[in-house]
Design a protein around this motif. Structure first.
Motif, PDB file in Angstrom:
ATOM      1  N   ILE A 116       0.826  -1.135  -0.158  1.00 14.25           N
ATOM      2  CA  ILE A 116       0.103   0.109  -0.016  1.00 14.25           C
ATOM      3  C   ILE A 116       0.878   1.199  -0.046  1.00 14.25           C
ATOM      4  N   ARG A 117       0.801   2.039  -0.959  1.00 11.50           N
ATOM      5  CA  ARG A 117       1.728   3.095  -1.343  1.00 11.50           C
ATOM      6  C   ARG A 117       0.838   4.209  -1.183  1.00 11.50           C
ATOM      7  N   PRO A 118       1.382   5.715  -0.656  1.00  5.36           N
ATOM      8  CA  PRO A 118       0.736   6.700  -0.687  1.00  5.36           C
ATOM      9  C   PRO A 118       0.297   7.051  -2.026  1.00  5.36           C
ATOM     10  N   MET A 119      -0.715   7.784  -2.278  1.00  3.12           N
ATOM     11  CA  MET A 119      -1.171   8.112  -3.698  1.00  3.12           C
ATOM     12  C   MET A 119      -0.202   9.431  -3.937  1.00  3.12           C
ATOM     13  N   PRO A 120       0.360   9.304  -5.192  1.00  2.00           N
ATOM     14  CA  PRO A 120       1.148  10.484  -5.461  1.00  2.00           C
ATOM     15  C   PRO A 120       0.534  11.773  -5.646  1.00  2.00           C
ATOM     16  N   LYS A 121       1.168  12.820  -5.097  1.00  2.00           N
ATOM     17  CA  LYS A 121       0.408  14.009  -5.424  1.00  2.00           C
ATOM     18  C   LYS A 121       0.634  14.881  -6.820  1.00  2.00           C
ATOM     19  N   GLY A 122       0.234  15.945  -6.935  1.00  2.00           N
ATOM     20  CA  GLY A 122       0.338  16.627  -8.158  1.00  2.00           C
ATOM     21  C   GLY A 122       0.035  15.824  -9.407  1.00  2.00           C
ATOM     22  N   HIS A 123      -1.009  15.257  -9.534  1.00  2.00           N
ATOM     23  CA  HIS A 123      -1.419  14.489 -10.829  1.00  2.00           C
ATOM     24  C   HIS A 123      -2.993  14.829 -11.090  1.00  2.00           C
ATOM     25  N   LEU A 124      -3.397  14.828 -12.034  1.00  2.00           N
ATOM     26  CA  LEU A 124      -4.588  15.043 -12.618  1.00  2.00           C
ATOM     27  C   LEU A 124      -5.110  13.684 -13.079  1.00  2.00           C
ATOM     28  N   MET A 125      -6.145  13.109 -12.194  1.00  2.00           N
ATOM     29  CA  MET A 125      -6.683  11.757 -12.538  1.00  2.00           C
ATOM     30  C   MET A 125      -5.684  10.920 -12.844  1.00  2.00           C
ATOM     31  N   GLY A 126      -4.539  10.699 -12.072  1.00  2.00           N
ATOM     32  CA  GLY A 126      -3.468  10.015 -12.294  1.00  2.00           C
ATOM     33  C   GLY A 126      -2.496  10.404 -13.238  1.00  2.00           C
ATOM     34  N   VAL A 127      -2.658  11.490 -14.239  1.00  2.00           N
ATOM     35  CA  VAL A 127      -1.737  12.090 -15.117  1.00  2.00           C
ATOM     36  C   VAL A 127      -0.549  13.027 -14.333  1.00  2.00           C
ATOM     37  N   PRO A 128       0.548  12.542 -14.311  1.00  2.00           N
ATOM     38  CA  PRO A 128       1.477  13.541 -13.497  1.00  2.00           C
ATOM     39  C   PRO A 128       1.844  14.491 -14.307  1.00  2.00           C
ATOM     40  N   GLY A 129       2.393  15.684 -13.656  1.00  2.00           N
ATOM     41  CA  GLY A 129       3.113  16.753 -14.414  1.00  2.00           C
ATOM     42  C   GLY A 129       4.371  16.860 -14.300  1.00  2.00           C
ATOM     43  N   ASP A 130       5.009  15.796 -13.216  1.00  2.00           N
ATOM     44  CA  ASP A 130       6.393  15.691 -12.947  1.00  2.00           C
ATOM     45  C   ASP A 130       6.855  14.188 -12.616  1.00  2.00           C
ATOM     46  N   PRO A 131       7.517  13.700 -13.473  1.00  3.99           N
ATOM     47  CA  PRO A 131       8.025  12.267 -13.292  1.00  3.99           C
ATOM     48  C   PRO A 131       8.224  11.762 -11.759  1.00  3.99           C
ATOM     49  N   ALA A 132       8.846  12.622 -11.017  1.00  2.00           N
ATOM     50  CA  ALA A 132       9.285  12.525  -9.611  1.00  2.00           C
ATOM     51  C   ALA A 132       8.187  12.310  -8.801  1.00  2.00           C
ATOM     52  N   ALA A 133       7.144  13.056  -9.098  1.00  2.00           N
ATOM     53  CA  ALA A 133       6.067  12.723  -8.272  1.00  2.00           C
ATOM     54  C   ALA A 133       5.516  11.286  -8.075  1.00  2.00           C
ATOM     55  N   VAL A 134       5.833  10.438  -9.186  1.00  2.00           N
ATOM     56  CA  VAL A 134       5.114   9.132  -9.257  1.00  2.00           C
ATOM     57  C   VAL A 134       6.169   8.073  -8.903  1.00  2.00           C
ATOM     58  N   ALA A 135       7.395   8.493  -8.496  1.00  2.00           N
ATOM     59  CA  ALA A 135       8.449   7.659  -8.244  1.00  2.00           C
ATOM     60  C   ALA A 135       7.906   6.693  -6.914  1.00  2.00           C
ATOM     61  N   GLY A 136       8.251   5.424  -7.175  1.00  2.00           N
ATOM     62  CA  GLY A 136       7.538   4.333  -6.026  1.00  2.00           C
ATOM     63  C   GLY A 136       6.380   3.747  -6.494  1.00  2.00           C
ATOM     64  N   VAL A 137       5.388   4.291  -7.409  1.00  2.00           N
ATOM     65  CA  VAL A 137       4.522   3.543  -8.058  1.00  2.00           C
ATOM     66  C   VAL A 137       4.784   3.233  -9.442  1.00  2.00           C
ATOM     67  N   ILE A 138       5.361   4.190 -10.283  1.00  2.00           N
ATOM     68  CA  ILE A 138       6.022   3.849 -11.544  1.00  2.00           C
ATOM     69  C   ILE A 138       7.730   3.488 -11.463  1.00  2.00           C
ATOM     70  N   SER A 139       7.830   2.332 -12.043  1.00  2.00           N
ATOM     71  CA  SER A 139       9.056   1.850 -12.114  1.00  2.00           C
ATOM     72  C   SER A 139      10.211   2.698 -12.634  1.00  2.00           C
ATOM     73  N   PRO A 140      11.542   2.299 -12.592  1.00  2.00           N
ATOM     74  CA  PRO A 140      12.336   3.407 -13.197  1.00  2.00           C
ATOM     75  C   PRO A 140      12.310   3.440 -14.617  1.00  2.00           C
ATOM     76  N   ASP A 141      12.075   2.179 -15.441  1.00  2.00           N
ATOM     77  CA  ASP A 141      11.783   2.312 -16.870  1.00  2.00           C
ATOM     78  C   ASP A 141      10.865   3.125 -17.054  1.00  2.00           C
ATOM     79  N   GLY A 142       9.498   3.017 -16.253  1.00  2.00           N
ATOM     80  CA  GLY A 142       8.234   3.771 -16.364  1.00  2.00           C
ATOM     81  C   GLY A 142       8.691   5.203 -16.414  1.00  2.00           C
ATOM     82  N   LEU A 143       9.534   5.705 -15.397  1.00  2.00           N
ATOM     83  CA  LEU A 143       9.790   7.030 -15.097  1.00  2.00           C
ATOM     84  C   LEU A 143      10.656   7.459 -16.280  1.00  2.00           C
ATOM     85  N   ALA A 144      11.609   6.644 -16.760  1.00  2.00           N
ATOM     86  CA  ALA A 144      12.289   7.227 -17.951  1.00  2.00           C
ATOM     87  C   ALA A 144      11.412   7.538 -19.184  1.00  2.00           C
ATOM     88  N   ARG A 145      10.397   6.540 -19.304  1.00  2.00           N
ATOM     89  CA  ARG A 145       9.455   6.875 -20.415  1.00  2.00           C
ATOM     90  C   ARG A 145       8.690   7.804 -20.287  1.00  2.00           C
TER      91      ARG A 145
END
Length: 487
Positions: free
Chosen positions: A103-132
């Protein structure tokens, strides 16, 4: 269908068909404006998907449990019908995701899950996903056209992992739908417009955030843990509930309609609708009713059947509206039986993780009024069912509870058995907003509004949340409102 005598006064200025929150809100606006209003509801109760009940002696919501507070319509209606003092913010803020085994905290700074900054979703999205995600800024523009699926567009710009891990569970909480079919233009209109002007999706999200648009929070009444407060100590809450249950709202609105001189009839189904020289005639099992105007505040299927003769174009569009079914499993536990009481307000579950439940709400934490009813009990509920999962909801109540307990144990370690359980099924409860939805709504409205004294409203048109339904109801009421001095 026999017509009434020509010299007979209509039974009402306006007949409202359907006593969900939209129909009741329309009737309330009309009745307070002096119109003679009658509401006809086929069910034995009012409220539609707003329903309160009881488990283990405690009052709970068995449908929508909160309403978006950053739009004013629902909160203003609650205050207008005497529930202002009962409005309550959640006792805890910040949702979570159960994904990748934690159970991971919901990332902040998103719009219905769409982030404005890759760093905001680290931990939920994999390193490869962050690079994408980071590639978005350098990718060529993706044509939006007149509309596009939110899932397909986000996957193209930021990669499929963002859709699978963030967008899907958030949209699932609102629509129980499929992100790769749901319209971006209908669900996040601010982001759709920003994406037309900005060089990348990340830039578009940041532009919307800078404008302080309400798209930070999803609008759906079924959303659980899908939005967080950006400044919990000072900002107003994203959501508000009602002490005793949001299900109190339609009951209070119906009472207010009656107090203003209107009538609300339950157990009365509208079987047919047709025009008369002076207005409209509605055929009911106990005989015809006449009115100068009619508001059809029914789900798409029943509305289509009524409009097939008088507005065939609108009826054809409404027949194509799909609905998702879901179930809520409400569970009561003795706190003494729990090794650890789950923390937080609950969590959402990405479908890609392969679990049965799509969300869990820890009602005893989230709502202080729930906890205060019996300090020895801990109440929670799970959500089960998405579009395309009809077989799941064919299982009996005991099986749905068993599957929910299995997932809860895996997610939180909760091993105790409940002292009471209650399964509430919402068959065809949530309309879907596919690509092209707003164009279809436009065609429906044009066809209906070409007929004097007729309007439609409800969740199938401009939003599934309570505020959107109330706003749509007010629009319909204003369209058919009798002229001053009429009646």
């Amino acid at each position: 269908m026999s017509a009434p005598p020509a010299d007979r006064r209509p039974d009402a200025d306006v007949l409202v068909l359907g006593a969900g929150v939209a129909g009741l809100a329309a009737a309330h606006r009309l009745a307070l404006g002096g119109a003679r209003v009658a509401v006809l509801e086929a069910d034995v109760r009012v409220g539609g998907k707003l329903l309160r009940g009881e488990i283990a002696g405690c009052a709970v919501d068995l449908g929508a449990e909160s309403m978006l507070a950053r739009r004013p319509e629902a909160v203003e209606l609650a205050r207008a019908v005497g529930l202002g003092a009962a409005l309550r913010p959640p006792a805890v803020f910040g949702g979570a995701l159960w994904t990748r085994g934690e159970i991971r905290p919901m990332p902040k700074g998103h719009l219905m899950g769409v982030p404005g900054d890759p760093a905001a979703v680290a931990g939920v999205i994999s390193p490869d996903g962050l690079a994408r995600i980071a590639e978005d800024s350098s990718r060529p523009a993706t044509p939006l056209g007149e509309d596009v699926s939110i899932g397909e567009y986000v996957a193209e710009r930021l990669g499929p992992e963002v859709v699978d891990r963030l967008v899907e569970p958030l949209l699932g909480g609102v629509y129980a739908g499929d992100a790769r079919r749901i319209s971006l233009r209908a669900t996040l209109p601010q982001l759709f417009e920003a994406a037309r002007a900005e060089p990348s999706l990340l830039a578009a999200v940041r532009a919307v955030q800078r404008s302080a648009a309400s798209a930070v929070a999803p609008e759906g009444a079924a959303a659980e843990g899908a939005a967080t407060r950006t400044a919990e100590t000072s900002a107003p809450p994203v959501f508000l509930g009602i002490e005793g249950g949001v299900g109190r709202l339609p009951e209070a609105v119906a009472a207010s309609v009656r107090a203003a001189g209107g009538t609300v009839h339950t157990g009365v189904a509208a079987r047919a609708l047709r025009r008369t020289p002076d207005g409209w005639l509605v055929e009911c099992p106990d005989g015809p009713r006449t009115a100068r105007a009619v508001v059809v505040a029914l789900p798409a299927g029943p509305a289509a059947r009524l409009l097939r003769e008088t507005a065939p174009t609108a009826a054809a569009e409404l027949e194509r509206v799909e609905y998702a079914s879901m179930a809520l499993c409400t569970l009561a536990f003795r706190r003494a039986d729990l090794a650890d009481v789950p923390r937080g307000s609950g969590f959402l579950v990405p479908p890609v993780d392969g679990h049965t439940i799509k969300a869990a709400t820890f009602s005893g934490n989230k709502w202080q009024w729930v906890a205060d009813q019996d300090p020895e009990l801990f109440l929670l509920r799970t959500s089960v069912g998405r579009i395309g999962e009809p077989a799941l909801l064919e299982r009996d109540d005991d099986e749905l509870v068993r599957l929910s307990l299995h997932d809860l144990r895996e997610a939180t370690g909760l091993a105790a058995g409940p002292v009471a359980s209650l399964v509430t099924r919402w068959h065809a409860g949530l309309p879907q907003y596919p690509v092209g939805h707003l164009d279809a709504v436009g065609r429906i409205r044009r066809a209906v509004e070409g007929l004097p004294g007729l309007a439609v409203c409800g969740a199938a048109y401009g939003g599934v949340g309570i505020p959107a339904c109330v706003a749509d109801a007010h629009r319909a009421a204003d369209r058919v409102r009798p002229p001053a001095g009429g009646g």
